[in-house]
Scaffold this motif. Structure first.
Motif, PDB file in Angstrom:
ATOM      1  N   SER A 117      18.390   8.155  23.066  1.00  0.00           N
ATOM      2  CA  SER A 117      17.919   8.318  24.450  1.00  0.00           C
ATOM      3  C   SER A 117      17.048   9.565  24.614  1.00  0.00           C
ATOM      4  O   SER A 117      16.408   9.722  25.659  1.00  0.00           O
ATOM      5  CB  SER A 117      19.097   8.405  25.429  1.00  0.00           C
ATOM      6  N   PHE A 118      17.031  10.437  23.606  1.00  0.00           N
ATOM      7  CA  PHE A 118      16.144  11.606  23.683  1.00  0.00           C
ATOM      8  C   PHE A 118      14.665  11.195  23.537  1.00  0.00           C
ATOM      9  O   PHE A 118      13.853  11.498  24.431  1.00  0.00           O
ATOM     10  CB  PHE A 118      16.595  12.671  22.665  1.00  0.00           C
ATOM     11  N   PRO A 119      14.304  10.446  22.475  1.00  0.00           N
ATOM     12  CA  PRO A 119      12.915   9.954  22.451  1.00  0.00           C
ATOM     13  C   PRO A 119      12.573   9.120  23.681  1.00  0.00           C
ATOM     14  O   PRO A 119      11.445   9.164  24.179  1.00  0.00           O
ATOM     15  CB  PRO A 119      12.850   9.102  21.179  1.00  0.00           C
ATOM     16  N   LEU A 120      13.557   8.399  24.178  1.00  0.00           N
ATOM     17  CA  LEU A 120      13.328   7.584  25.372  1.00  0.00           C
ATOM     18  C   LEU A 120      13.037   8.467  26.591  1.00  0.00           C
ATOM     19  O   LEU A 120      12.231   8.108  27.453  1.00  0.00           O
ATOM     20  CB  LEU A 120      14.583   6.740  25.619  1.00  0.00           C
ATOM     21  N   ALA A 121      13.689   9.617  26.651  1.00  0.00           N
ATOM     22  CA  ALA A 121      13.416  10.570  27.733  1.00  0.00           C
ATOM     23  C   ALA A 121      11.962  11.043  27.635  1.00  0.00           C
ATOM     24  O   ALA A 121      11.251  11.132  28.642  1.00  0.00           O
ATOM     25  CB  ALA A 121      14.375  11.754  27.648  1.00  0.00           C
ATOM     26  N   MET A 122      11.510  11.309  26.416  1.00  0.00           N
ATOM     27  CA  MET A 122      10.107  11.731  26.244  1.00  0.00           C
ATOM     28  C   MET A 122       9.147  10.595  26.574  1.00  0.00           C
ATOM     29  O   MET A 122       8.074  10.818  27.139  1.00  0.00           O
ATOM     30  CB  MET A 122       9.888  12.249  24.823  1.00  0.00           C
ATOM     31  N   LEU A 132       6.933   8.048  19.490  1.00  0.00           N
ATOM     32  CA  LEU A 132       8.279   8.036  20.078  1.00  0.00           C
ATOM     33  C   LEU A 132       9.095   6.834  19.590  1.00  0.00           C
ATOM     34  O   LEU A 132      10.305   6.952  19.389  1.00  0.00           O
ATOM     35  CB  LEU A 132       8.183   8.100  21.602  1.00  0.00           C
ATOM     36  N   SER A 133       8.445   5.712  19.331  1.00  0.00           N
ATOM     37  CA  SER A 133       9.205   4.601  18.740  1.00  0.00           C
ATOM     38  C   SER A 133       9.606   4.979  17.315  1.00  0.00           C
ATOM     39  O   SER A 133      10.713   4.665  16.860  1.00  0.00           O
ATOM     40  CB  SER A 133       8.417   3.283  18.781  1.00  0.00           C
ATOM     41  N   GLY A 134       8.716   5.697  16.616  1.00  0.00           N
ATOM     42  CA  GLY A 134       9.049   6.151  15.264  1.00  0.00           C
ATOM     43  C   GLY A 134      10.234   7.102  15.257  1.00  0.00           C
ATOM     44  O   GLY A 134      11.068   7.078  14.351  1.00  0.00           O
ATOM     45  N   LEU A 135      10.321   7.917  16.286  1.00  0.00           N
ATOM     46  CA  LEU A 135      11.431   8.872  16.390  1.00  0.00           C
ATOM     47  C   LEU A 135      12.768   8.122  16.561  1.00  0.00           C
ATOM     48  O   LEU A 135      13.784   8.496  15.979  1.00  0.00           O
ATOM     49  CB  LEU A 135      11.167   9.789  17.585  1.00  0.00           C
ATOM     50  N   ILE A 136      12.742   7.056  17.337  1.00  0.00           N
ATOM     51  CA  ILE A 136      13.957   6.235  17.459  1.00  0.00           C
ATOM     52  C   ILE A 136      14.245   5.557  16.113  1.00  0.00           C
ATOM     53  O   ILE A 136      15.389   5.495  15.659  1.00  0.00           O
ATOM     54  CB  ILE A 136      13.808   5.216  18.619  1.00  0.00           C
ATOM     55  N   GLY A 137      13.159   5.112  15.447  1.00  0.00           N
ATOM     56  CA  GLY A 137      13.313   4.526  14.110  1.00  0.00           C
ATOM     57  C   GLY A 137      13.969   5.503  13.138  1.00  0.00           C
ATOM     58  O   GLY A 137      14.808   5.129  12.325  1.00  0.00           O
ATOM     59  N   LYS A 138      13.617   6.763  13.260  1.00  0.00           N
ATOM     60  CA  LYS A 138      14.218   7.787  12.387  1.00  0.00           C
ATOM     61  C   LYS A 138      15.745   7.815  12.547  1.00  0.00           C
ATOM     62  O   LYS A 138      16.483   7.828  11.566  1.00  0.00           O
ATOM     63  CB  LYS A 138      13.626   9.154  12.722  1.00  0.00           C
ATOM     64  N   TYR A 139      16.199   7.790  13.794  1.00  0.00           N
ATOM     65  CA  TYR A 139      17.656   7.771  14.012  1.00  0.00           C
ATOM     66  C   TYR A 139      18.280   6.564  13.312  1.00  0.00           C
ATOM     67  O   TYR A 139      19.342   6.651  12.730  1.00  0.00           O
ATOM     68  CB  TYR A 139      17.981   7.701  15.520  1.00  0.00           C
ATOM     69  N   TRP A 140      17.625   5.417  13.395  1.00  0.00           N
ATOM     70  CA  TRP A 140      18.172   4.191  12.796  1.00  0.00           C
ATOM     71  C   TRP A 140      18.141   4.225  11.275  1.00  0.00           C
ATOM     72  O   TRP A 140      19.126   3.881  10.626  1.00  0.00           O
ATOM     73  CB  TRP A 140      17.371   2.980  13.301  1.00  0.00           C
ATOM     74  N   PHE A 141      17.000   4.607  10.687  1.00  0.00           N
ATOM     75  CA  PHE A 141      16.914   4.633   9.219  1.00  0.00           C
ATOM     76  C   PHE A 141      17.922   5.629   8.646  1.00  0.00           C
ATOM     77  O   PHE A 141      18.532   5.389   7.608  1.00  0.00           O
ATOM     78  CB  PHE A 141      15.496   5.007   8.765  1.00  0.00           C
ATOM     79  N   GLU A 142      18.099   6.748   9.308  1.00  0.00           N
ATOM     80  CA  GLU A 142      19.026   7.748   8.788  1.00  0.00           C
ATOM     81  C   GLU A 142      20.463   7.266   8.930  1.00  0.00           C
ATOM     82  O   GLU A 142      21.269   7.377   8.011  1.00  0.00           O
ATOM     83  CB  GLU A 142      18.792   9.091   9.488  1.00  0.00           C
ATOM     84  N   ARG A 143      20.777   6.709  10.082  1.00  0.00           N
ATOM     85  CA  ARG A 143      22.164   6.314  10.337  1.00  0.00           C
ATOM     86  C   ARG A 143      22.556   5.056   9.567  1.00  0.00           C
ATOM     87  O   ARG A 143      23.607   5.006   8.942  1.00  0.00           O
ATOM     88  CB  ARG A 143      22.314   6.079  11.843  1.00  0.00           C
ATOM     89  N   TYR A 144      21.718   4.030   9.639  1.00  0.00           N
ATOM     90  CA  TYR A 144      22.118   2.752   9.042  1.00  0.00           C
ATOM     91  C   TYR A 144      21.744   2.638   7.566  1.00  0.00           C
ATOM     92  O   TYR A 144      22.459   2.019   6.796  1.00  0.00           O
ATOM     93  CB  TYR A 144      21.512   1.584   9.833  1.00  0.00           C
ATOM     94  N   ALA A 145      20.610   3.201   7.169  1.00  0.00           N
ATOM     95  CA  ALA A 145      20.175   3.048   5.776  1.00  0.00           C
ATOM     96  C   ALA A 145      20.390   4.325   4.979  1.00  0.00           C
ATOM     97  O   ALA A 145      20.133   4.340   3.776  1.00  0.00           O
ATOM     98  CB  ALA A 145      18.708   2.617   5.725  1.00  0.00           C
TER      99      ALA A 145
END
Ligand code: M6R
Length: 365
Positions: A231-236, A60-73
């Protein structure tokens, strides 16, 4: 040593501000507000994409990381739970890099996924807590999360430290790829640097409210968590934390999926925990919350001050955190989620640090 805490989990929750600050100092330069160029075998500026595999909370932390790598990098990320990843026969290219996230560094499925990527010629990065672990040893680059020993089976400080490290890596990758400007980097790093202080304040401020709310929550059999974006991975993660230590059935859903099924479950017997900072998704999540309210659902609204002021819907409880920048919101919003699971479990009288049927490290498939 639990110090003056009842459980290791509680101690580990309260340790987070100090520990994250220490972990961050490894990745960011507090004086210049830049991400440190830690010498690694992975050049995020050059890779064509990322593959991530992990289990449970680390996934789930990786899933949040995915949002960041895609958006910022602007890096495409392929992510899966390691037990699926290892057998999917996913086509991979040596131009990609792979990240394996694991507190213990010994999780069997995560290790098998790592070996699959290695066989396919990818550069391997380990986001681990235990630097001497097998996953760390078999990697080209180690990104330690520096959380210190985590004793509670339910992962808390390892999760937020994983997030802090992934945020720094994503910002650094964005800099290397020219998708994050020097100004953006400075602004985001400043927010990360301020985070430990905000975490301390939040832990202190929300405790009484969460404890009272947990007493009510402990009477329910099912709980639904909703969120959008990070907040979706956070919900999980909220659902995972609650089920593993309180044994209350809980599910985390993308808020937009509500009308595709789970809405059928809504009644006064199933509280819905809505995680919604006042970000660009806020209005949409509130409209899902409206659908819950219209069906007599009980809402626990975890938001920030702006969000609390913006929504007039009746709730069972509204937890209003300080308004924070979106880059640190997942870490800040982790705190009420952890405390809610913790106090609910305490009310249920379960073995919080050693929940039934669970092991801290899963070294068999
Ligand atoms: O050691 P790891 O991070 O690889 O462990 C992964 C999962 O087993 C772990 O996160 C598990 O889901 C936790 N008990 C969740 O709190």
């Amino acid at each position: 040593d639990k110090g003056n805490h009842r459980h290791f989990m509680e101690k580990e929750i309260y340790e987070q501000p100090e520990i994250i600050s220490h972990a961050l100092s490894h990745y960011i330069d507090f004086a210049t507000h830049t991400v440190k160029a830690n010498d690694t075998a992975i050049d995020f500026g050059k890779v064509s994409g990322l593959a991530i595999a992990a289990c449970g909370t680390a996934y789930l932390s990786g899933l949040i990381g995915k949002y960041w790598f895609e958006r910022y990098a602007r890096l495409p990320v392929e992510i899966d739970v390691a037990s699926e990843f290892r057998y999917r026969e996913l086509p991979l290219s040596p131009s990609q890099a792979a990240l394996f996230i694991s507190q213990s560094g010994e999780t069997a499925d995560t290790l098998a996924s790592l070996r699959y990527c290695k066989d396919n010629g990818l550069k391997i990065g380990a986001v681990v807590n235990v630097k001497e672990s097998t996953i760390a040893r078999e990697s080209d680059a180690i990104f330690p999360i520096l959380a210190g020993p985590e004793i509670g089976v339910a992962s808390t400080k390892a999760f937020t430290c994983q997030l802090a490290v992934l945020a720094a890596l994503a910002i650094g990758a964005g800099r290397a790829r020219g998708t994050v400007t020097a100004g953006d980097e400075k602004a985001m790093v400043k927010h990360l640097a301020e985070m430990p202080r905000i975490m301390s304040r939040v832990l202190n401020d929300i405790q009484p409210q969460i404890e009272a709310l947990s007493r009510e929550l402990s009477r329910f059999k099912d709980v639904l968590y909703l969120g959008r974006g990070t907040s979706f991975p956070l919900a999980m993660e909220g659902a995972l934390k609650l089920k593993e230590i309180s044994y209350i059935h809980a599910e985390g859903y993308a808020a937009g999926e509500l009308k595709h099924g789970p809405i059928a479950l809504i009644d006064e017997h199933m509280p819905v925990i809505v995680i919604a900072p006042h970000d660009r998704f806020f209005e949409k999540t509130v409209s899902n919350m409206q659908e819950v309210a219209a069906r007599g659902g009980k809402i626990i609204f975890i938001t920030d001050e702006k969000g609390a002021a913006a929504s007039k819907l009746p709730t069972m409880a509204t937890i209003a955190l300080p308004n924070v920048d979106e880059i640190i919101a997942p870490m800040i919003f982790s705190l009420p989620i952890q405390l809610l699971a913790y106090h609910t479990a305490v009310f249920m009288g379960t073995d919080v640090d050693q929940p039934r049927n669970l092991a801290k490290s899963v070294t068999v498939e």
